[in-house]
Design a protein around this motif. Structure first.
Motif, PDB file in Angstrom:
ATOM      1  N   CYS A   1       0.838  -1.205   0.000  1.00  0.00           N
ATOM      2  CA  CYS A   1       0.000   0.000   0.000  1.00  0.00           C
ATOM      3  C   CYS A   1       0.871   1.253   0.000  1.00  0.00           C
ATOM      4  O   CYS A   1       0.624   2.198  -0.760  1.00  0.00           O
ATOM      5  CB  CYS A   1      -0.914  -0.020   1.212  1.00  0.00           C
ATOM      6  SG  CYS A   1      -2.070   1.379   1.289  1.00  0.00           S
ATOM      7  N   ALA A   2       1.921   1.269   0.832  1.00  0.00           N
ATOM      8  CA  ALA A   2       2.816   2.424   0.895  1.00  0.00           C
ATOM      9  C   ALA A   2       3.548   2.621  -0.431  1.00  0.00           C
ATOM     10  O   ALA A   2       3.699   3.753  -0.914  1.00  0.00           O
ATOM     11  CB  ALA A   2       3.812   2.247   2.035  1.00  0.00           C
ATOM     12  N   ALA A   3       3.993   1.512  -1.044  1.00  0.00           N
ATOM     13  CA  ALA A   3       4.715   1.603  -2.311  1.00  0.00           C
ATOM     14  C   ALA A   3       3.807   2.123  -3.423  1.00  0.00           C
ATOM     15  O   ALA A   3       4.222   2.944  -4.258  1.00  0.00           O
ATOM     16  CB  ALA A   3       5.278   0.234  -2.686  1.00  0.00           C
ATOM     17  N   LEU A   4       2.555   1.659  -3.460  1.00  0.00           N
ATOM     18  CA  LEU A   4       1.617   2.129  -4.472  1.00  0.00           C
ATOM     19  C   LEU A   4       1.287   3.599  -4.269  1.00  0.00           C
ATOM     20  O   LEU A   4       1.141   4.355  -5.236  1.00  0.00           O
ATOM     21  CB  LEU A   4       0.338   1.289  -4.425  1.00  0.00           C
ATOM     22  CG  LEU A   4       0.468  -0.173  -4.879  1.00  0.00           C
ATOM     23  CD1 LEU A   4      -0.850  -0.915  -4.668  1.00  0.00           C
ATOM     24  CD2 LEU A   4       0.883  -0.244  -6.343  1.00  0.00           C
ATOM     25  N   THR A   5       1.156   4.026  -3.025  1.00  0.00           N
ATOM     26  CA  THR A   5       0.863   5.431  -2.728  1.00  0.00           C
ATOM     27  C   THR A   5       1.985   6.332  -3.233  1.00  0.00           C
ATOM     28  O   THR A   5       1.740   7.420  -3.766  1.00  0.00           O
ATOM     29  CB  THR A   5       0.670   5.626  -1.216  1.00  0.00           C
ATOM     30  OG1 THR A   5      -0.433   4.815  -0.777  1.00  0.00           O
ATOM     31  CG2 THR A   5       0.392   7.075  -0.878  1.00  0.00           C
ATOM     32  N   ARG A   6       3.228   5.871  -3.055  1.00  0.00           N
ATOM     33  CA  ARG A   6       4.373   6.662  -3.535  1.00  0.00           C
ATOM     34  C   ARG A   6       4.461   6.649  -5.054  1.00  0.00           C
ATOM     35  O   ARG A   6       4.686   7.687  -5.678  1.00  0.00           O
ATOM     36  CB  ARG A   6       5.668   6.127  -2.930  1.00  0.00           C
ATOM     37  CG  ARG A   6       5.827   6.383  -1.443  1.00  0.00           C
ATOM     38  CD  ARG A   6       7.248   6.081  -1.005  1.00  0.00           C
ATOM     39  NE  ARG A   6       7.614   4.684  -1.269  1.00  0.00           N
ATOM     40  CZ  ARG A   6       7.431   3.690  -0.406  1.00  0.00           C
ATOM     41  NH1 ARG A   6       6.884   3.929   0.780  1.00  0.00           N
ATOM     42  NH2 ARG A   6       7.806   2.459  -0.711  1.00  0.00           N
ATOM     43  N   ALA A   7       4.309   5.468  -5.642  1.00  0.00           N
ATOM     44  CA  ALA A   7       4.531   5.326  -7.083  1.00  0.00           C
ATOM     45  C   ALA A   7       3.357   5.814  -7.916  1.00  0.00           C
ATOM     46  O   ALA A   7       3.548   6.331  -9.025  1.00  0.00           O
ATOM     47  CB  ALA A   7       4.827   3.857  -7.409  1.00  0.00           C
ATOM     48  N   LEU A   8       2.130   5.646  -7.396  1.00  0.00           N
ATOM     49  CA  LEU A   8       0.922   6.019  -8.135  1.00  0.00           C
ATOM     50  C   LEU A   8       0.026   6.851  -7.219  1.00  0.00           C
ATOM     51  O   LEU A   8      -1.010   6.381  -6.747  1.00  0.00           O
ATOM     52  CB  LEU A   8       0.184   4.757  -8.610  1.00  0.00           C
ATOM     53  CG  LEU A   8       0.966   3.818  -9.531  1.00  0.00           C
ATOM     54  CD1 LEU A   8       0.234   2.497  -9.694  1.00  0.00           C
ATOM     55  CD2 LEU A   8       1.200   4.487 -10.889  1.00  0.00           C
ATOM     56  N   PRO A   9       0.395   8.081  -6.960  1.00  0.00           N
ATOM     57  CA  PRO A   9      -0.339   8.896  -5.977  1.00  0.00           C
ATOM     58  C   PRO A   9      -1.796   9.134  -6.346  1.00  0.00           C
ATOM     59  O   PRO A   9      -2.610   9.455  -5.480  1.00  0.00           O
ATOM     60  CB  PRO A   9       0.457  10.209  -5.934  1.00  0.00           C
ATOM     61  CG  PRO A   9       1.262  10.225  -7.193  1.00  0.00           C
ATOM     62  CD  PRO A   9       1.568   8.803  -7.511  1.00  0.00           C
ATOM     63  N   GLY A  10      -2.159   8.979  -7.616  1.00  0.00           N
ATOM     64  CA  GLY A  10      -3.551   9.179  -8.018  1.00  0.00           C
ATOM     65  C   GLY A  10      -4.420   7.949  -7.835  1.00  0.00           C
ATOM     66  O   GLY A  10      -5.632   8.005  -8.033  1.00  0.00           O
ATOM     67  N   LEU A  11      -3.823   6.833  -7.433  1.00  0.00           N
ATOM     68  CA  LEU A  11      -4.581   5.590  -7.288  1.00  0.00           C
ATOM     69  C   LEU A  11      -5.424   5.646  -6.016  1.00  0.00           C
ATOM     70  O   LEU A  11      -4.907   5.878  -4.921  1.00  0.00           O
ATOM     71  CB  LEU A  11      -3.620   4.399  -7.223  1.00  0.00           C
ATOM     72  CG  LEU A  11      -4.257   3.009  -7.148  1.00  0.00           C
ATOM     73  CD1 LEU A  11      -4.900   2.645  -8.479  1.00  0.00           C
ATOM     74  CD2 LEU A  11      -3.222   1.964  -6.749  1.00  0.00           C
ATOM     75  N   VAL A  12      -6.711   5.409  -6.162  1.00  0.00           N
ATOM     76  CA  VAL A  12      -7.603   5.406  -4.998  1.00  0.00           C
ATOM     77  C   VAL A  12      -7.809   3.957  -4.557  1.00  0.00           C
ATOM     78  O   VAL A  12      -7.651   3.027  -5.341  1.00  0.00           O
ATOM     79  CB  VAL A  12      -8.960   6.060  -5.330  1.00  0.00           C
ATOM     80  CG1 VAL A  12      -8.775   7.537  -5.628  1.00  0.00           C
ATOM     81  CG2 VAL A  12      -9.641   5.349  -6.500  1.00  0.00           C
ATOM     82  N   PRO A  13      -8.142   3.740  -3.276  1.00  0.00           N
ATOM     83  CA  PRO A  13      -8.265   2.368  -2.763  1.00  0.00           C
ATOM     84  C   PRO A  13      -9.228   1.494  -3.549  1.00  0.00           C
ATOM     85  O   PRO A  13      -9.002   0.293  -3.692  1.00  0.00           O
ATOM     86  CB  PRO A  13      -8.759   2.583  -1.327  1.00  0.00           C
ATOM     87  CG  PRO A  13      -8.215   3.924  -0.945  1.00  0.00           C
ATOM     88  CD  PRO A  13      -8.286   4.735  -2.204  1.00  0.00           C
ATOM     89  N   SER A  14     -10.310   2.076  -4.082  1.00  0.00           N
ATOM     90  CA  SER A  14     -11.289   1.266  -4.814  1.00  0.00           C
ATOM     91  C   SER A  14     -10.738   0.733  -6.124  1.00  0.00           C
ATOM     92  O   SER A  14     -11.349  -0.138  -6.747  1.00  0.00           O
ATOM     93  CB  SER A  14     -12.552   2.088  -5.086  1.00  0.00           C
ATOM     94  OG  SER A  14     -12.271   3.203  -5.903  1.00  0.00           O
ATOM     95  N   ARG A  15      -9.577   1.251  -6.542  1.00  0.00           N
ATOM     96  CA  ARG A  15      -8.966   0.743  -7.768  1.00  0.00           C
ATOM     97  C   ARG A  15      -7.753  -0.138  -7.474  1.00  0.00           C
ATOM     98  O   ARG A  15      -6.917  -0.361  -8.346  1.00  0.00           O
ATOM     99  CB  ARG A  15      -8.583   1.906  -8.687  1.00  0.00           C
ATOM    100  CG  ARG A  15      -9.813   2.613  -9.247  1.00  0.00           C
ATOM    101  CD  ARG A  15      -9.499   3.492 -10.421  1.00  0.00           C
ATOM    102  NE  ARG A  15     -10.710   4.085 -10.971  1.00  0.00           N
ATOM    103  CZ  ARG A  15     -10.751   4.853 -12.044  1.00  0.00           C
ATOM    104  NH1 ARG A  15      -9.631   5.139 -12.695  1.00  0.00           N
ATOM    105  NH2 ARG A  15     -11.896   5.352 -12.479  1.00  0.00           N
ATOM    106  N   TRP A  16      -7.702  -0.607  -6.274  1.00  0.00           N
ATOM    107  CA  TRP A  16      -6.692  -1.611  -5.905  1.00  0.00           C
ATOM    108  C   TRP A  16      -7.449  -2.912  -5.631  1.00  0.00           C
ATOM    109  O   TRP A  16      -8.104  -3.055  -4.620  1.00  0.00           O
ATOM    110  CB  TRP A  16      -5.905  -1.150  -4.685  1.00  0.00           C
ATOM    111  CG  TRP A  16      -4.817  -2.103  -4.266  1.00  0.00           C
ATOM    112  CD1 TRP A  16      -4.197  -3.041  -5.053  1.00  0.00           C
ATOM    113  CD2 TRP A  16      -4.226  -2.212  -2.969  1.00  0.00           C
ATOM    114  NE1 TRP A  16      -3.249  -3.722  -4.327  1.00  0.00           N
ATOM    115  CE2 TRP A  16      -3.242  -3.242  -3.045  1.00  0.00           C
ATOM    116  CE3 TRP A  16      -4.414  -1.554  -1.761  1.00  0.00           C
ATOM    117  CZ2 TRP A  16      -2.473  -3.615  -1.951  1.00  0.00           C
ATOM    118  CZ3 TRP A  16      -3.642  -1.923  -0.679  1.00  0.00           C
ATOM    119  CH2 TRP A  16      -2.685  -2.940  -0.769  1.00  0.00           C
ATOM    120  N   HIS A  17      -7.349  -3.824  -6.562  1.00  0.00           N
ATOM    121  CA  HIS A  17      -8.088  -5.086  -6.469  1.00  0.00           C
ATOM    122  C   HIS A  17      -7.222  -6.155  -5.814  1.00  0.00           C
ATOM    123  O   HIS A  17      -6.044  -6.314  -6.155  1.00  0.00           O
ATOM    124  CB  HIS A  17      -8.521  -5.567  -7.859  1.00  0.00           C
ATOM    125  CG  HIS A  17      -9.091  -6.944  -7.872  1.00  0.00           C
ATOM    126  ND1 HIS A  17     -10.319  -7.244  -7.331  1.00  0.00           N
ATOM    127  CD2 HIS A  17      -8.588  -8.107  -8.346  1.00  0.00           C
ATOM    128  CE1 HIS A  17     -10.560  -8.531  -7.470  1.00  0.00           C
ATOM    129  NE2 HIS A  17      -9.522  -9.081  -8.079  1.00  0.00           N
TER     130      HIS A  17
END
Length: 366
Positions: free
Chosen positions: A196-212
């Protein structure tokens, strides 16, 4: 919620409403399947620890012309899911996109999955599909952990960086919605917080509902991993608790279906049986790269090859073997899995029951 996500949610709600007649026909009138999971290749340039597709290599893959004939033979088709292997490894992947374009007018949902190794090819495929007179294209980029974990699980150094680059490139294409997919395995599950932390850093526009999130599943004819060990039930429950905390309450129609899927996954882990009746062969069907047809991507019961039936899925489904398998699944159920590929349309077939069973399930706890 951003304006884009709000608009997407509204469009998804409308598409969901338009899908209801097909769901009703498949559920109550014995209509043809409206969802097709089409594996286009066994080619793969990664060496995932939880999947053995890459060990097979390419088979006698359906040509673009055969794919076009297959899709045309299912006039009830509203939901098309393209997968592999890695679809973009086929040298004719853009011709395949053109074959899909021929039937896109009737589609409501169109999705393909990718490991993201080649951002240029992934973007080209998405752009080719997004020019359809049909639905927004949904692309799931597989990311199974922070860089070190992902690269190790995928067996290729640089896999994480390439997947992130693909997700960023896809986000710049009109009419394309980008999701990240993570498979829970004994190695990736304990690293969810770091992921979750890595995705937040790498893809800051990604919202939780788009993490499957999807637990590892076993399949002989699809993943080729029937002998691999699954994560322990207790571990999966702990990981699901973390996922629930990250995602929060659903804020759009797709997130609601995902919420019901995850909550009912907890019930599946408790009862060791799918919480809702299986819809394989009623609502959905699976076709392998060489044209072999199966009820789903888990049940390894071949119903025949479409090449032996004039390239027509509809003709194959009319055979005694297919009718018998459909009747058996409808009568006795199967219940051996609860994967997103099969659970979503099971939820659509019985949304009230799915909601009640989800809400009555024991909440996952850390």
């Amino acid at each position: 919620m951003s304006r884009d996500l709000a608009a997407t949610g509204g469009a998804r709600l409308l598409d969901g409403a338009r899908l209801l007649p097909a769901v009703w026909r498949a559920r109550y009138l014995g209509g043809a399947p409206y969802k097709l999971l089409l594996a286009l290749t066994d080619r793969c340039n990664q060496r995932c620890a939880h999947c053995a597709i890459w060990r097979r290599g390419p088979s006698q893959e359906l040509s673009p012309r055969e794919v076009s004939r297959l899709l045309t033979s299912l006039p009830s088709l509203r939901w098309l899911d393209l997968t592999g292997g890695e679809v973009t490894l086929r040298p004719d992947y853009l011709e395949l996109a053109a074959a899909v374009r021929e039937v896109a007018g009737g589609l409501l949902f169109l999705h393909f999955a990718t490991n993201g190794w080649s951002p240029e090819r992934v973007s080209a495929l998405a752009e080719g599909l997004s020019r359809l007179p049909g639905p927004r294209v949904v692309v799931t980029v597989s990311i199974d952990g922070p860089e070190e974990i992902h690269d190790r699980v995928r067996g290729r150094r640089g896999a994480f960086a390439r997947a992130v680059a693909s997700a960023r490139a896809l986000s710049r294409i009109d009419n394309v919605a980008v999701y990240v997919g993570t498979t829970l395995t004994p190695e990736t599950g304990p690293k969810l917080k770091a992921t979750c932390a890595a995705l937040t850093r790498a893809l800051p526009g990604l919202v939780p509902s788009r993490w499957h999130i999807n637990p590892m599943a076993r399949s002989d004819h699809f993943f080729g991993n029937a002998a691999m060990e699954l994560p322990a039930t207790g571990e999966l429950r702990r990981w699901l608790a973390e996922v629930s905390r990250f995602r929060g309450l659903p804020r759009d129609p797709f997130a609601l279906v995902e919420f019901l899927y995850l909550r009912n996954l907890g019930r599946f882990l408790e009862e060791a049986r799918a919480p809702l009746p299986c819809q394989a062969l009623s609502a959905s069907i699976f076709v392998a790269p060489n044209g072999e047809v199966y009820p789903c991507h888990i049940l390894s019961e071949s119903l025949g090859n479409i090449r032996d039936h004039g390239g027509s899925v509809a003709t194959l489904l009319a055979t005694p073997a297919a009718r018998s398998a459909r009747a058996r699944i409808a009568r006795d159920g199967c219940g051996r899995c609860w994967t997103a590929c099969e659970a979503y349309h099971a939820i659509l077939a019985a949304p009230g029951r799915g909601l009640l069973r989800a809400l009555s399930a024991r909440p996952p706890s850390l």
